[in-house]
Enzyme design. Structure first.
Site, PDB file in Angstrom:
ATOM      1  N   GLU A  34       8.484   3.270  52.570  1.00 58.82           N
ATOM      2  CA  GLU A  34       9.179   2.473  53.578  1.00 58.82           C
ATOM      3  C   GLU A  34       9.921   3.489  54.438  1.00 58.82           C
ATOM      4  OE1 GLU A  34      12.413   0.030  52.223  1.00 58.82           O
ATOM      5  OE2 GLU A  34      12.418  -1.172  54.054  1.00 58.82           O
ATOM      6  N   ARG A 260       8.972   5.950  37.153  1.00 64.40           N
ATOM      7  CA  ARG A 260       9.394   6.846  38.218  1.00 64.40           C
ATOM      8  C   ARG A 260      10.080   8.056  37.606  1.00 64.40           C
ATOM      9  NH1 ARG A 260      12.867   2.880  41.444  1.00 64.40           N
ATOM     10  NH2 ARG A 260      12.389   4.418  43.029  1.00 64.40           N
ATOM     11  N   LYS A 270      18.213   6.329  46.917  1.00 62.22           N
ATOM     12  CA  LYS A 270      18.420   6.529  48.347  1.00 62.22           C
ATOM     13  C   LYS A 270      19.860   6.264  48.734  1.00 62.22           C
ATOM     14  CE  LYS A 270      13.856   5.542  50.257  1.00 62.22           C
ATOM     15  NZ  LYS A 270      12.978   4.496  50.816  1.00 62.22           N
TER      16      LYS A 270
END
Length: 557
Positions: A34, A260, A270
RNA sequence: UGGGAUGUAGCCAAGCGGCAAGGCACGGGACUUUGACUCCCGCAUCCGCAGGUUCGAAUCCUGCCGUCCCAGCCA
């Protein structure tokens, strides 16, 4: 790379086998970032998995920007993300896509779902919807709008698209099962109204599809066979399959989830990385302490080291945190093989060779890299006054110390064997100068008589040295898992010593014209790269990528 | 009885009924004109726990325990 195996490969091979789900098909994966932030080492793992898995089976991997939310995304990230992936060395050919390019198709599919009775327009507010969703242990309640007719739903949905309703007034919902144990199946939202400009489609749309509806369709349209994503989407797979099953498309991609990456002594979210930047706790997204790809690049990490790392940590479904020492190991391995060796003195102290004639200068040939003889040699000047590392002298040597101390013999790398004769101290008792005599018979550092000289230290001719600034980086956080410490804000766990700036460092003259992205091994110290941000003219700035391992366990030198 | 996953060494991770790979870290040694590199050696009688099936189980079955994820009109 071919010998690496993991459960995803197993699944793909089952799918490719006779009678398998994708028998006869080309394996096709995708990396779907994204565009709302910079890529970090965790993304690198996903990038490597997607690209190398496709490659392993002779398939393809697309780069697709998942831009279905205009309020969070920005074009500035698109370029940065492309650059970072290229830097890692991956190529998506002509297969660069944007989720927003499929807006019409996704919209048409939504209308088709409405016609099939699979979706309805709901007038409930977000709060009302939440209240009726039930809880983890209690089923939800049907919305009063759940049984609107197809014609009404279609009309309402078209008017949503036409901009007749304000944001939040209505959403399109999938009609699945309000009593499902899987919350994602309790009539999830498929489309919401957002009257905002999109970085690519501008004001063309005021309704945007949700990830759960858009992603499977995007995958299917691109002919993706294996949609590899992280563990938190496991609960979404039934929804993914539901969308794919009811969409009018031949391709039915398969979603497979893996864990992950987490790394010790850093954070990967983030939100937290952004906060570090905006609060000025680090020097931007490319601060060498950041786990961002731009940070790692500026730190001196090579693409090869990152790819090797990603390759070797493996792929599984176990929540895991990899020791940062392993990442460092992969960097050292690469740089040991490829970085040229030079001499640089970080904390200089003057060394005077008493019996070496004043004004005399001679030169020595120094190998550039013992691991790569083909890299040849360079010339280093030697004279009576040199700089040596303050740590390499001790008036009173600790146990096991075999560097410079009064009476001891030590080799000046590439030059001569010298014997320490003492030192000069200032009024405060600080050593300002070390004294020694050299043995002319040991030119080049050899000992013709065969005597053993245990210690070898690096040096730089004082008259020829070039000044440099050196930045010593350490881990950003002082605890292994800053995320796990709930009683303290992660920002309190920042390592106060994560950066030490050294000025007045003395490096050999061959470094005078060094430019990024060159990496060097400063003999006996570590690997350093030229900082990739432009420095003032004539100024040299080196960032320490990683220190050399040091097995000296004695006291402080 | 919400749902979905997952537990192999300090950290990653192979293993897929035949007797616990590999890497990192760590410890010891050899070599060394980098206390680096390289090279040797050591490092799980045991696979979350307890039962069961089997000639044989980390692998199959049952139960239990731990951990992670999910109640965005984020992705």
């Amino acid at each position: 790379m071919d010998e690496t195996r993991n459960f995803i490969h197993d699944a793909i091979e089952d799918d490719l086998a006779p009678g398998g789900r994708f028998e006869g098909r080309t394996v096709h994966t995708r990396f779907p970032p994204e565009p709302n932030g910079y890529l970090h080492i965790g993304h690198a793992k996903a990038i490597c998995i997607n690209f190398t898995t496709a490659e392993k089976y002779g398939g393809l991997c697309n780069l697709r920007f998942d831009d279905t939310n205009p309020t969070k995304e920005d074009v500035e990230y698109v370029d940065a993300i492309e650059q970072d992936i290229r830097w890692l060395g991956f190529d998506w050919g002509d297969r660069l896509f944007f989720g927003s390019d499929y807006a019409q198709f996704i919209y048409d599919t939504a209308e088709a779902f409405i016609r099939k009775g699979l979706a309805y327009v709901d007038d409930l507010s977000a709060d009302e919807m939440r209240a009726m969703r039930g809880t983890l242990t209690e089923p939800g309640k049907d919305s009063p709008y759940r049984n609107r007719g197809v014609a009404e739903n279609l009309d309402l949905f078209r008017r949503m698209k036409a901009g007749e309703f304000e944001a939040g007034a209505k959403v399109l919902r999938a009609r699945i099962d309000m009593a499902s144990g899987n919350l994602n199946l309790r009539d999830p939202a498929m489309y919401r109204i957002k009257k905002e400009s999109h970085h690519r489609t501008g004001d063309e749309w005021c309704i945007y599809p949700m990830y759960d509806f858009a992603h499977p369709l995007q995958d299917a349209v691109e002919g993706i066979t294996h949609s590899l994503c992280s563990l938190e989407y496991e609960d979404h797979r039934p929804l993914y399959d539901w969308v794919v099953a009811h969409a009018d498309l031949a391709d039915k991609p398969r979603q497979i989830e893996f864990a992950r990456l987490n790394l010790t002594n850093t954070v990967m979210s983030k939100r937290k990385l952004l906060e570090l930047v905006t609060r000025g706790l680090v020097d931007g997204w490319d601060d060498p302490r950041m786990p961002t790809l731009r940070g790692l690049r500026r730190r001196g990490y090579t693409p090869a080291s990152i790819r090797t790392f990603c390759d070797r940590i493996g792929v599984s479904k176990v929540y895991s945190t990899v020791d940062s020492a392993f990442l460092e190991h992969c960097l050292r391995e690469d740089l040991n093989a490829n970085a040229r060796r030079v001499m640089g003195v970080l904390r200089p102290v003057r060394l005077v060779v008493e019996n070496y004639p004043e004004g005399r200068v001679e030169t020595f040939e120094a190998e550039n890299n013992p691991e790569r003889p083909e890299d040849g040699t360079r010339t280093v000047p030697f004279a009576r006054e040199l700089w040596i590392e303050a740590d390499d002298f001790a008036e009173e040597p600790p146990k096991g110390y075999f560097r410079m101390f009064p009476g001891n013999e030590v080799r000046l790398k590439h030059a001569y064997v010298v014997r320490c004769t003492g030192c000069v101290k200032d009024a405060d008792g600080r050593v300002v100068e070390v004294r020694c005599t050299y043995d002319p018979a040991t030119r080049g550092g050899d000992t013709p008589d065969g005597r053993k000289v245990k210690g070898t230290i690096h040096w730089v001719s004082a008259a020829h040295a070039v000044d440099a600034e050196v930045r010593l980086y350490d881990s950003l956080f002082s605890v292994p898992d800053p995320d796990a410490t709930e009683d303290r804000d992660y920002k309190e766990l920042l390592n106060p010593d994560s950066l030490e700036v050294l000025t007045g460092c003395k490096v050999e003259p061959s470094l005078a014209d060094a430019v990024a992205p060159a990496s060097y091994q400063f003999l006996r110290i570590g690997y350093f790269c030229v900082d990739n941000r432009p420095a003032a003219p004539g100024r040299l700035v080196f960032n320490r990528s990683v220190a050399l391992k040091d097995s000296f366990k004695g006291g402080k030198g």
